[in-house]
Motif scaffolding. Structure first.
Motif, mmCIF file in Angstrom:
data_model
loop_
_atom_site.group_PDB
_atom_site.id
_atom_site.type_symbol
_atom_site.label_atom_id
_atom_site.label_comp_id
_atom_site.label_asym_id
_atom_site.label_seq_id
_atom_site.Cartn_x
_atom_site.Cartn_y
_atom_site.Cartn_z
ATOM 1 N N LYS A 6 6.113 15.106 35.785
ATOM 2 C CA LYS A 6 5.103 15.668 34.888
ATOM 3 C C LYS A 6 3.731 15.069 35.159
ATOM 4 O O LYS A 6 2.706 15.767 35.116
ATOM 5 C CB LYS A 6 5.504 15.441 33.428
ATOM 6 C CG LYS A 6 6.724 16.256 32.996
ATOM 7 C CD LYS A 6 7.098 15.980 31.544
ATOM 8 C CE LYS A 6 8.317 16.800 31.139
ATOM 9 N NZ LYS A 6 8.711 16.518 29.731
ATOM 10 N N LYS A 10 0.310 17.059 36.218
ATOM 11 C CA LYS A 10 -0.975 16.908 35.521
ATOM 12 C C LYS A 10 -2.070 16.428 36.466
ATOM 13 O O LYS A 10 -3.241 16.791 36.298
ATOM 14 C CB LYS A 10 -0.818 15.948 34.344
ATOM 15 C CG LYS A 10 -0.009 16.537 33.185
ATOM 16 C CD LYS A 10 -0.156 15.731 31.913
ATOM 17 C CE LYS A 10 0.491 14.385 32.009
ATOM 18 N NZ LYS A 10 0.448 13.662 30.701
ATOM 19 N N VAL A 13 -4.208 19.187 38.093
ATOM 20 C CA VAL A 13 -5.087 20.045 37.274
ATOM 21 C C VAL A 13 -6.488 20.146 37.859
ATOM 22 O O VAL A 13 -7.037 21.254 37.975
ATOM 23 C CB VAL A 13 -5.114 19.545 35.814
ATOM 24 C CG1 VAL A 13 -6.252 20.202 35.040
ATOM 25 C CG2 VAL A 13 -3.778 19.852 35.140
ATOM 26 N N LYS A 17 -8.251 23.653 39.046
ATOM 27 C CA LYS A 17 -9.520 24.137 38.505
ATOM 28 C C LYS A 17 -10.492 24.505 39.624
ATOM 29 O O LYS A 17 -11.262 25.452 39.506
ATOM 30 C CB LYS A 17 -10.139 23.083 37.588
ATOM 31 C CG LYS A 17 -9.432 22.928 36.249
ATOM 32 C CD LYS A 17 -10.124 21.885 35.376
ATOM 33 C CE LYS A 17 -9.457 21.791 34.001
ATOM 34 N NZ LYS A 17 -10.097 20.758 33.139
ATOM 35 N N LEU A 61 -2.775 27.146 35.951
ATOM 36 C CA LEU A 61 -3.559 26.044 35.392
ATOM 37 C C LEU A 61 -3.122 25.729 33.966
ATOM 38 O O LEU A 61 -2.927 24.558 33.608
ATOM 39 C CB LEU A 61 -5.043 26.406 35.422
ATOM 40 C CG LEU A 61 -5.994 25.418 34.725
ATOM 41 C CD1 LEU A 61 -5.925 24.045 35.373
ATOM 42 C CD2 LEU A 61 -7.425 25.950 34.752
ATOM 43 N N ALA A 62 -2.947 26.756 33.150
ATOM 44 C CA ALA A 62 -2.527 26.532 31.761
ATOM 45 C C ALA A 62 -1.160 25.861 31.705
ATOM 46 O O ALA A 62 -0.923 24.982 30.861
ATOM 47 C CB ALA A 62 -2.502 27.865 31.014
ATOM 48 N N TYR A 63 -0.279 26.265 32.602
ATOM 49 C CA TYR A 63 1.055 25.661 32.623
ATOM 50 C C TYR A 63 0.965 24.186 33.004
ATOM 51 O O TYR A 63 1.626 23.331 32.381
ATOM 52 C CB TYR A 63 1.954 26.421 33.579
ATOM 53 C CG TYR A 63 3.383 25.937 33.586
ATOM 54 C CD1 TYR A 63 4.146 25.934 32.416
ATOM 55 C CD2 TYR A 63 3.972 25.470 34.749
ATOM 56 C CE1 TYR A 63 5.460 25.483 32.406
ATOM 57 C CE2 TYR A 63 5.292 25.035 34.763
ATOM 58 C CZ TYR A 63 6.030 25.037 33.590
ATOM 59 O OH TYR A 63 7.327 24.588 33.590
ATOM 60 N N ALA A 64 0.166 23.876 34.020
ATOM 61 C CA ALA A 64 0.019 22.483 34.446
ATOM 62 C C ALA A 64 -0.594 21.638 33.322
ATOM 63 O O ALA A 64 -0.171 20.497 33.085
ATOM 64 C CB ALA A 64 -0.850 22.404 35.694
ATOM 65 N N GLU A 65 -1.583 22.192 32.628
ATOM 66 C CA GLU A 65 -2.238 21.445 31.549
ATOM 67 C C GLU A 65 -1.294 21.190 30.381
ATOM 68 O O GLU A 65 -1.487 20.230 29.625
ATOM 69 C CB GLU A 65 -3.465 22.212 31.066
ATOM 70 C CG GLU A 65 -4.617 22.232 32.066
ATOM 71 C CD GLU A 65 -5.790 23.067 31.593
ATOM 72 O OE1 GLU A 65 -6.934 22.712 31.904
ATOM 73 O OE2 GLU A 65 -5.546 24.093 30.918
ATOM 74 N N ASN A 66 -0.289 22.018 30.217
ATOM 75 C CA ASN A 66 0.633 21.901 29.077
ATOM 76 C C ASN A 66 2.051 21.565 29.521
ATOM 77 O O ASN A 66 3.012 21.878 28.813
ATOM 78 C CB ASN A 66 0.632 23.206 28.284
ATOM 79 C CG ASN A 66 -0.685 23.475 27.595
ATOM 80 O OD1 ASN A 66 -0.969 22.925 26.540
ATOM 81 N ND2 ASN A 66 -1.513 24.318 28.208
ATOM 82 N N GLU A 68 3.649 18.914 29.466
ATOM 83 C CA GLU A 68 4.378 18.045 28.534
ATOM 84 C C GLU A 68 5.067 18.850 27.443
ATOM 85 O O GLU A 68 6.117 18.456 26.928
ATOM 86 C CB GLU A 68 3.417 17.033 27.892
ATOM 87 C CG GLU A 68 2.826 16.030 28.858
ATOM 88 C CD GLU A 68 3.792 14.898 29.187
ATOM 89 O OE1 GLU A 68 4.942 14.939 28.722
ATOM 90 O OE2 GLU A 68 3.382 13.970 29.901
#
Length: 283
Positions: A6, A10, A13, A17, A61-66, A68
């Motif tokens: 994880k 992250k 990210v 971007k 990107l949204a998946y990587a940011e979330n 956790e």
């Protein structure tokens, strides 16, 4: 996924971007060069105009940011699941797409794509694929249990063409098997698939349903597209508007979409803009 995996996700990210669109553009080029049969499933118009790679870049990107807690994305994943079921996406597609995605990460990042990073993204993609397969399995099950429901592509026949205006034509679509059709909710849409001789491809596109539920047929309203008409999306609408006649057959998916409220707008607005539902515009 492990804690270390994880953290590796992250850590990508900032790269996503900056270069996410480069990655997803490469990904789609890879997919269609190695598995050209998938061009029949994807809307190539959204490849032409760049919307599909951009949408995927934002999703990754949204998946990587979330990573956790991916559950915060469930509303978005549910909307994507509706779109996928309208295109007859099945679990085996996830295995194929996953292999292309991981290979693309390696090819775009080069030496930065360490074995540990690729293993982390393989685990992350597997987690996402499991979520999507579960969501879509539930949607497919619900679709087939509805009176008049089905999954995949069902042949329909055009029984009426109504000129709503000089630019908009309504098509009344009845199932070829003369069975019932599932009721739809306000704001839902159909996927229509037809063969485009200009591309030598089957191509899908989504249209909002413009009639009240009746168990017998669906109505879509198609706008004649003007200006630059080489776009695949415009080719599909213009084919429906100008070429398809009463008695012609089309392949149709079951109504989908999670928009709770229908927006009342004039008939002069094309059906793909009537419902206020953005899902038919998203990959």
């Amino acid at each position: 996924m492990t804690t270390d995996q994880k953290q590796l996700i992250k850590a990508t990210v900032p790269v996503l971007k900056q270069s996410g669109l480069l990655l997803t553009t490469h990904f789609y080029q890879r997919v269609f060069s190695i598995n050209p049969e998938l061009k029949h499933t994807f809307n190539m118009g959204n490849q032409q105009n760049g919307r599909q790679p951009a949408a995927l870049a934002m999703a990754v990107l949204a998946y990587a940011e979330n990573i956790e807690d991916p559950s915060v994305l469930l509303s978005t994943l549910n909307r994507i699941g509706h779109k996928h079921t309208s295109l007859a996406v099945r679990p085996e597609h996830y295995d194929l797409i996953g292999r292309h995605l991981i290979a693309s990460i390696g090819e775009v990042l080069g030496d930065a794509a360490t074995p540990a990073l690729l293993d982390a993204w393989t685990a992350a993609y597997g987690q996402l694929a499991s979520l999507m397969i579960g969501i879509e399995a539930g949607l497919y099950a619900a679709q087939v249990t509805k009176p008049g429901g089905w999954t995949g592509w069902r042949p329909f026949v055009v029984r009426a063409r109504i000129e709503e205006s000089s630019e908009v034509t309504a098509l009344h679509l009845y199932p070829v098997d003369e069975g019932l059709v599932a009721d739809h909710q306000p704001g839902q849409y159909l996927s229509i698939r037809l063969f485009l001789p200009q591309l030598n491809l089957l191509q899908p596109r989504q249209y909002s349903i413009t009639n009240e539920p009746n168990g017998l047929f669906y109505c879509i309203s198609v706008k004649h597209e003007t200006g630059e008409t080489t776009s695949t999306n415009k080719l599909i609408s213009n084919h429906l508007h100008a070429v398809v006649q009463e008695g012609d057959r089309l392949e149709v998916s079951v109504p989908v979409g999670v928009c709770p409220v229908a927006v009342n707008v004039p008939k002069s607005v094309p059906s793909t803009q009537r419902s206020g539902c953005p899902m038919h515009q998203v990959a």
